[in-house]
Design an enzyme around this catalytic site. Structure first.
Site: not given
Ligand code: CP
Length: 312
Positions: A56, A83, A135
């Protein structure tokens, strides 16, 4: 176009199809000698990653650069987060640097929504994965990959298999694929089904062998052991036996059925190496398509005249 992309639920069918059609144009650029467009020259995209990522983060960076935007990469590791700096102060720092878009991955579900609606930043906010919640750009690139192989997704059967409980990819895909007319079945052990899954509007099954022969797409998910407290049930060996995709199970698929995985994958656990590397697997293609889809998302968000405080 609207200002933020926070959830697949915010995408109408028209919105989603616009992203897929724009992504197809972006993908066609890859065949040209010069792959860059000047569309976002003078714009700044900040990748704000509080959780690890390979695909991503890199693909958002590649997407922004191919559109000629300036890119700033921020990783929590090595930053002043250690921090005690808050999300608010990190956001105000980005605002002071003039970010036009903030692409955020965070371990806390809802962090991108907090950023988008806080008033701390005036940029577009793109959810690059928040906790176990959503996502949306992964769902868009997955839908784009299916669309290129199968055409219109109306009535297509998609089996999403594995650790649905901890998967933001499963939720975003379930939402988006239904918007695009597909029928989604979630296949997982009883211990890895989210509470309230009935509200997702999908079929559920514990029996992978019964679902596979009817599927047009099989999407395997990683078991997210890092999000599990108190061990992992069933055992890895038992999980692979009941829910892993191997050559024997692959032989029960229809001829046109494709095998997908959002990555990162654990070969030998949810998918065997021979299946991951087989002709049916479109896993590497998903990564290529991810750049085109993220180009489309950044282009549509940042080239819009709309300043309304709404989500894509
Ligand atoms: N599919 C996906 O979100 O992969 P990464 O965690 O590598 O970004």
């Amino acid at each position: 176009m609207k200002r933020h992309l926070l959830s697949a639920a915010d995408l109408s069918r028209t919105d989603a199809e616009l992203v897929l059609e724009t992504a197809a144009e972006m993908l066609a650029l890859a065949d040209r000698p010069i792959k860059k467009l000047p569309a976002l020259r003078g714009r700044t995209v900040v990748n704000l990653f509080f959780e690890d990522s390979t695909r991503t983060r890199i693909s958002f960076e590649a997407a922004a650069k191919r559109l000629s935007a300036d890119v700033i990469n921020f990783a929590a590791k090595g930053s002043s987060i250690s921090k005690g700096e808050s999300l608010k102060d990190t956001a105000l720092t980005l605002e002071a640097m003039g970010a036009d878009a903030v692409v955020i991955r965070h371990g806390a579900s809802g962090a991108p929504h907090r950023l988008a609606h806080s008033g701390w930043v005036h940029s577009s906010v793109v959810n690059a994965g928040d906790g176990t919640h959503e996502h949306p750009t992964q769902a868009l690139l997955d839908a784009f990959t299916m669309w290129r192989h199968l055409g219109n997704l109306d009535g297509r059967r998609v089996a999403i298999v594995g650790d649905v409980l901890h998967s933001r990819v499963a939720r975003s895909n379930a939402l988006l694929l239904q918007t695009l007319g597909a029928e989604v079945t979630l296949v997982s052990p009883p211990t890895l089904v989210p509470v309230g899954v009935e509200a997702w509007g999908v079929e559920t099954s514990y029996d992978l062998d019964a679902v596979l022969p009817k599927a047009d797409v099989v999407m395997m998910l990683r078991v997210q052991r890092e999000r599990m407290q108190g061990g992992f049930f069933p055992t890895p060996r038992e999980y692979s036996r009941r829910y892993g995709l191997d050559a024997r199970r692959m032989a029960t698929l229809q001829d046109h059925t494709i095998v997908m995985h959002p990555g990162p994958m654990v070969r030998g656990m949810e998918i065997t190496a021979d299946v991951a590397d087989s002709d049916r697997s479109v896993i590497v293609e998903q990564v290529t398509n991810g750049v085109a889809v993220r180009m489309a998302v950044l282009y549509l968000l940042l080239s819009s005249d709309s300043q309304e405080d709404t989500s894509l």
